[in-house]
Design a protein around this motif. Structure first.
Motif, PDB file in Angstrom:
ATOM      1  N   GLU A 170       9.378   7.226  11.693  1.00 29.45           N
ATOM      2  CA  GLU A 170       9.053   7.420  10.278  1.00 29.45           C
ATOM      3  C   GLU A 170       7.659   6.886   9.977  1.00 29.45           C
ATOM      4  O   GLU A 170       6.889   7.497   9.228  1.00 29.45           O
ATOM      5  CB  GLU A 170      10.086   6.730   9.387  1.00 29.45           C
ATOM      6  N   ALA A 171       7.311   5.746  10.567  1.00 30.69           N
ATOM      7  CA  ALA A 171       5.969   5.199  10.378  1.00 30.69           C
ATOM      8  C   ALA A 171       4.921   6.180  10.896  1.00 30.69           C
ATOM      9  O   ALA A 171       3.883   6.396  10.260  1.00 30.69           O
ATOM     10  CB  ALA A 171       5.838   3.854  11.098  1.00 30.69           C
ATOM     11  N   ALA A 172       5.193   6.791  12.043  1.00 30.36           N
ATOM     12  CA  ALA A 172       4.257   7.768  12.608  1.00 30.36           C
ATOM     13  C   ALA A 172       4.161   9.013  11.727  1.00 30.36           C
ATOM     14  O   ALA A 172       3.079   9.581  11.546  1.00 30.36           O
ATOM     15  CB  ALA A 172       4.703   8.151  14.014  1.00 30.36           C
ATOM     16  N   ARG A 173       5.308   9.439  11.171  1.00 31.34           N
ATOM     17  CA  ARG A 173       5.302  10.626  10.309  1.00 31.34           C
ATOM     18  C   ARG A 173       4.486  10.370   9.041  1.00 31.34           C
ATOM     19  O   ARG A 173       3.673  11.214   8.631  1.00 31.34           O
ATOM     20  CB  ARG A 173       6.737  10.994   9.926  1.00 31.34           C
ATOM     21  N   VAL A 174       4.674   9.197   8.439  1.00 42.29           N
ATOM     22  CA  VAL A 174       3.923   8.859   7.229  1.00 42.29           C
ATOM     23  C   VAL A 174       2.432   8.725   7.548  1.00 42.29           C
ATOM     24  O   VAL A 174       1.568   9.118   6.757  1.00 42.29           O
ATOM     25  CB  VAL A 174       4.481   7.565   6.600  1.00 42.29           C
ATOM     26  N   ALA A 175       2.131   8.199   8.734  1.00 44.93           N
ATOM     27  CA  ALA A 175       0.727   8.119   9.155  1.00 44.93           C
ATOM     28  C   ALA A 175       0.124   9.508   9.259  1.00 44.93           C
ATOM     29  O   ALA A 175      -1.029   9.733   8.869  1.00 44.93           O
ATOM     30  CB  ALA A 175       0.620   7.389  10.497  1.00 44.93           C
ATOM     31  N   GLY A 176       0.896  10.457   9.800  1.00 43.36           N
ATOM     32  CA  GLY A 176       0.402  11.834   9.881  1.00 43.36           C
ATOM     33  C   GLY A 176       0.125  12.420   8.509  1.00 43.36           C
ATOM     34  O   GLY A 176      -0.880  13.126   8.310  1.00 43.36           O
ATOM     35  N   GLN A 177       0.979  12.137   7.557  1.00 38.01           N
ATOM     36  CA  GLN A 177       0.740  12.603   6.190  1.00 38.01           C
ATOM     37  C   GLN A 177      -0.529  11.980   5.620  1.00 38.01           C
ATOM     38  O   GLN A 177      -1.314  12.661   4.944  1.00 38.01           O
ATOM     39  CB  GLN A 177       1.937  12.247   5.300  1.00 38.01           C
ATOM     40  N   GLY A 186      -3.003   1.360  17.264  1.00 30.59           N
ATOM     41  CA  GLY A 186      -4.431   1.132  17.457  1.00 30.59           C
ATOM     42  C   GLY A 186      -5.262   2.335  17.062  1.00 30.59           C
ATOM     43  O   GLY A 186      -6.289   2.202  16.390  1.00 30.59           O
ATOM     44  N   VAL A 187      -4.829   3.520  17.470  1.00 30.04           N
ATOM     45  CA  VAL A 187      -5.561   4.740  17.116  1.00 30.04           C
ATOM     46  C   VAL A 187      -5.601   4.927  15.604  1.00 30.04           C
ATOM     47  O   VAL A 187      -6.653   5.198  15.016  1.00 30.04           O
ATOM     48  CB  VAL A 187      -4.923   5.973  17.787  1.00 30.04           C
ATOM     49  N   HIS A 188      -4.459   4.775  14.960  1.00 33.00           N
ATOM     50  CA  HIS A 188      -4.425   4.956  13.510  1.00 33.00           C
ATOM     51  C   HIS A 188      -5.258   3.892  12.791  1.00 33.00           C
ATOM     52  O   HIS A 188      -5.963   4.201  11.823  1.00 33.00           O
ATOM     53  CB  HIS A 188      -2.978   4.906  13.017  1.00 33.00           C
ATOM     54  N   GLY A 189      -5.185   2.643  13.267  1.00 37.75           N
ATOM     55  CA  GLY A 189      -5.964   1.584  12.636  1.00 37.75           C
ATOM     56  C   GLY A 189      -7.456   1.794  12.795  1.00 37.75           C
ATOM     57  O   GLY A 189      -8.224   1.658  11.834  1.00 37.75           O
ATOM     58  N   VAL A 190      -7.882   2.140  14.010  1.00 36.05           N
ATOM     59  CA  VAL A 190      -9.308   2.366  14.256  1.00 36.05           C
ATOM     60  C   VAL A 190      -9.813   3.570  13.469  1.00 36.05           C
ATOM     61  O   VAL A 190     -10.885   3.530  12.845  1.00 36.05           O
ATOM     62  CB  VAL A 190      -9.571   2.561  15.761  1.00 36.05           C
ATOM     63  N   ALA A 191      -9.038   4.651  13.463  1.00 41.35           N
ATOM     64  CA  ALA A 191      -9.449   5.847  12.719  1.00 41.35           C
ATOM     65  C   ALA A 191      -9.586   5.536  11.242  1.00 41.35           C
ATOM     66  O   ALA A 191     -10.549   5.966  10.583  1.00 41.35           O
ATOM     67  CB  ALA A 191      -8.439   6.969  12.938  1.00 41.35           C
ATOM     68  N   ALA A 192      -8.643   4.777  10.686  1.00 45.09           N
ATOM     69  CA  ALA A 192      -8.694   4.438   9.264  1.00 45.09           C
ATOM     70  C   ALA A 192      -9.918   3.592   8.946  1.00 45.09           C
ATOM     71  O   ALA A 192     -10.610   3.828   7.948  1.00 45.09           O
ATOM     72  CB  ALA A 192      -7.419   3.697   8.855  1.00 45.09           C
ATOM     73  N   GLU A 193     -10.191   2.603   9.792  1.00 50.08           N
ATOM     74  CA  GLU A 193     -11.344   1.740   9.546  1.00 50.08           C
ATOM     75  C   GLU A 193     -12.648   2.522   9.624  1.00 50.08           C
ATOM     76  O   GLU A 193     -13.554   2.364   8.797  1.00 50.08           O
ATOM     77  CB  GLU A 193     -11.376   0.588  10.559  1.00 50.08           C
ATOM     78  N   LEU A 194     -12.757   3.392  10.624  1.00 49.99           N
ATOM     79  CA  LEU A 194     -13.978   4.173  10.779  1.00 49.99           C
ATOM     80  C   LEU A 194     -14.190   5.120   9.614  1.00 49.99           C
ATOM     81  O   LEU A 194     -15.292   5.231   9.073  1.00 49.99           O
ATOM     82  CB  LEU A 194     -13.936   4.953  12.094  1.00 49.99           C
ATOM     83  N   VAL A 196       0.835  -1.213   0.000  1.00 51.72           N
ATOM     84  CA  VAL A 196       0.000   0.000   0.000  1.00 51.72           C
ATOM     85  C   VAL A 196       0.863   1.253   0.000  1.00 51.72           C
ATOM     86  O   VAL A 196       0.602   2.207  -0.747  1.00 51.72           O
ATOM     87  CB  VAL A 196      -0.935  -0.006   1.232  1.00 51.72           C
ATOM     88  N   LEU A 197       1.899   1.270   0.806  1.00 51.37           N
ATOM     89  CA  LEU A 197       2.736   2.464   0.958  1.00 51.37           C
ATOM     90  C   LEU A 197       3.756   2.619  -0.152  1.00 51.37           C
ATOM     91  O   LEU A 197       4.279   3.716  -0.366  1.00 51.37           O
ATOM     92  CB  LEU A 197       3.463   2.413   2.305  1.00 51.37           C
ATOM     93  N   GLY A 198       4.046   1.527  -0.857  1.00 49.48           N
ATOM     94  CA  GLY A 198       5.138   1.530  -1.812  1.00 49.48           C
ATOM     95  C   GLY A 198       6.404   1.078  -1.115  1.00 49.48           C
ATOM     96  O   GLY A 198       6.594   1.312   0.086  1.00 49.48           O
ATOM     97  N   ALA A 199       7.295   0.412  -1.857  1.00 45.80           N
ATOM     98  CA  ALA A 199       8.456  -0.216  -1.233  1.00 45.80           C
ATOM     99  C   ALA A 199       9.336   0.773  -0.484  1.00 45.80           C
ATOM    100  O   ALA A 199       9.738   0.513   0.652  1.00 45.80           O
ATOM    101  CB  ALA A 199       9.268  -0.962  -2.288  1.00 45.80           C
ATOM    102  N   ASP A 200       9.650   1.906  -1.090  1.00 43.30           N
ATOM    103  CA  ASP A 200      10.580   2.838  -0.446  1.00 43.30           C
ATOM    104  C   ASP A 200      10.016   3.349   0.876  1.00 43.30           C
ATOM    105  O   ASP A 200      10.667   3.260   1.928  1.00 43.30           O
ATOM    106  CB  ASP A 200      10.899   4.011  -1.378  1.00 43.30           C
ATOM    107  N   ALA A 201       8.790   3.876   0.835  1.00 39.80           N
ATOM    108  CA  ALA A 201       8.179   4.387   2.064  1.00 39.80           C
ATOM    109  C   ALA A 201       7.901   3.247   3.034  1.00 39.80           C
ATOM    110  O   ALA A 201       8.105   3.388   4.247  1.00 39.80           O
ATOM    111  CB  ALA A 201       6.884   5.131   1.736  1.00 39.80           C
ATOM    112  N   SER A 225      -6.315   4.110   3.420  1.00 36.06           N
ATOM    113  CA  SER A 225      -5.569   2.875   3.185  1.00 36.06           C
ATOM    114  C   SER A 225      -4.140   3.012   3.711  1.00 36.06           C
ATOM    115  O   SER A 225      -3.604   2.098   4.359  1.00 36.06           O
ATOM    116  CB  SER A 225      -5.545   2.539   1.693  1.00 36.06           C
ATOM    117  N   ALA A 226      -3.508   4.148   3.436  1.00 38.67           N
ATOM    118  CA  ALA A 226      -2.143   4.371   3.927  1.00 38.67           C
ATOM    119  C   ALA A 226      -2.128   4.490   5.443  1.00 38.67           C
ATOM    120  O   ALA A 226      -1.207   3.992   6.106  1.00 38.67           O
ATOM    121  CB  ALA A 226      -1.552   5.623   3.287  1.00 38.67           C
ATOM    122  N   LEU A 227      -3.142   5.136   6.022  1.00 36.10           N
ATOM    123  CA  LEU A 227      -3.204   5.268   7.476  1.00 36.10           C
ATOM    124  C   LEU A 227      -3.361   3.896   8.123  1.00 36.10           C
ATOM    125  O   LEU A 227      -2.713   3.589   9.137  1.00 36.10           O
ATOM    126  CB  LEU A 227      -4.360   6.180   7.876  1.00 36.10           C
TER     127      LEU A 227
END
Length: 303
Positions: free
Chosen positions: A201-208, A236-244, A186-191, A216-218
């Motif tokens: 970095e995972a948290a920063r990309v989640a913020g973007q 958990g917060v990012h996963g739940v927010a994305a699903e909702l 989903v994120l692409g290999a580099d990211a 999907s990226a979140l």
């Protein structure tokens, strides 16, 4: 029901072998017409759904490999939504095995029972499945990236996803690793690999992703944060927010009190930077349905 206990699987394997031997003996005596009753009576006498599914699968294989391909495929299609994950995985193997031999018959049978075309997994190749399995089992992220670049990058994304799902069906312990590898797609290999190697970095990309409304990226970042970096609260917060947000219809979605309580407990044990990132991302999304999640992070901890 994810799977049948080991003892149940062993008993089903023994019964399937016995039924297959008896069916072969009957066929050799010219009693082919009586073979279905042998299997069906045995299935009807089993005490639980899991055992019945395993023996029905064995019956499907028997028929598919002994000339009654249509009946074998019909039995397999009937198991496509079976609650036993390993059975669903084997249904794919059986259907794909027969597609390679009699594609028209299998396609017609599948359509007659489902009113849909054959799924994409029916055309997976064994080399592609093996390559994805090797990628999934790499000993390090460095080795994983080498395998990805050398082999997996050349496979269609849909085929990679189908292979990951099928591998996880065969072994429920691989569900979380499969979700992480799906996140890389989903994120692409580099990211994706940067996120795998660094929690911040995972948290920063989640913020973007939250800012862009890319659910999907979140969700992908949440899977990496949770499974790879052990960030139960932030992932958990990012996963739940994305699903909702991805699944919402109007304003019907709500976060249960138990989920809010769980988030609050995790927030207390999280690092300060995790809490600050979660509060910031939820505020950026700014959707009312996420209010309970934000409220679960005490004001004193949002710094």
């Amino acid at each position: 029901m994810d799977d049948v206990p080991a003892a149940g699987r062993d008993a089903a394997r023994s019964l399937a072998a016995s039924l297959g031997d008896r069916a072969n003996e009957m066929a050799a005596r010219g009693q082919v017409a009586d073979v279905p009753a042998l299997w069906e009576d045995a299935i009807a006498g089993l005490p639980d759904e899991g055992s019945r599914a395993l023996i029905t699968l064995a019956y499907a294989w028997y028929q598919a490999l002994h000339g009654e391909v249509e009946l074998g495929v019909r039995l397999a299609v009937g198991l496509r939504d079976c609650p036993v994950s390993s059975v669903r995985g084997q249904v794919r193997v059986l259907v794909r095995n027969r597609v390679r031999v009699e594609p028209d018959l299998v396609g017609r049978t599948w359509f007659a029972l489902t009113q849909t075309s054959l799924p994409s997994w029916a055309s997976l190749s064994d080399p592609d499945i093996d390559a994805v399995g090797e990628w999934l089992s790499a000993a390090s992220w460095e080795e994983s990236r080498r395998i990805y670049d050398a082999v997996v990058a050349g496979i269609r994304s849909q085929d990679i996803d189908d292979a990951l799902e099928e591998i996880a069906l065969g072994d429920p312990r691989l569900r979380a690793p499969a979700a992480v590898h799906r996140a890389v797609l989903v994120l692409g290999a580099d990211a994706g690999y940067r996120c795998l190697n660094n929690a911040r970095e995972a948290a920063r990309v989640a913020g973007q992703a939250a800012t862009a409304g890319d659910w999907s990226a979140l969700r992908a970042c949440g899977a990496i944060e949770l499974t790879v970096h052990g960030l139960g609260f932030l992932g958990g917060v990012h996963g739940v927010a994305a699903e909702l947000m991805a699944g919402r219809i109007g304003d019907d979605l709500a976060i249960s009190p138990s989920m809010s309580e769980r988030i609050a407990v995790l927030a207390r044990d999280a690092e300060p930077w995790e809490r600050a990132r979660a509060a910031s991302d939820l505020a950026v999304i700014g959707d009312g349905s996420l209010g309970a999640l934000l409220a679960a992070i005490p004001d004193s901890l949002q710094r």
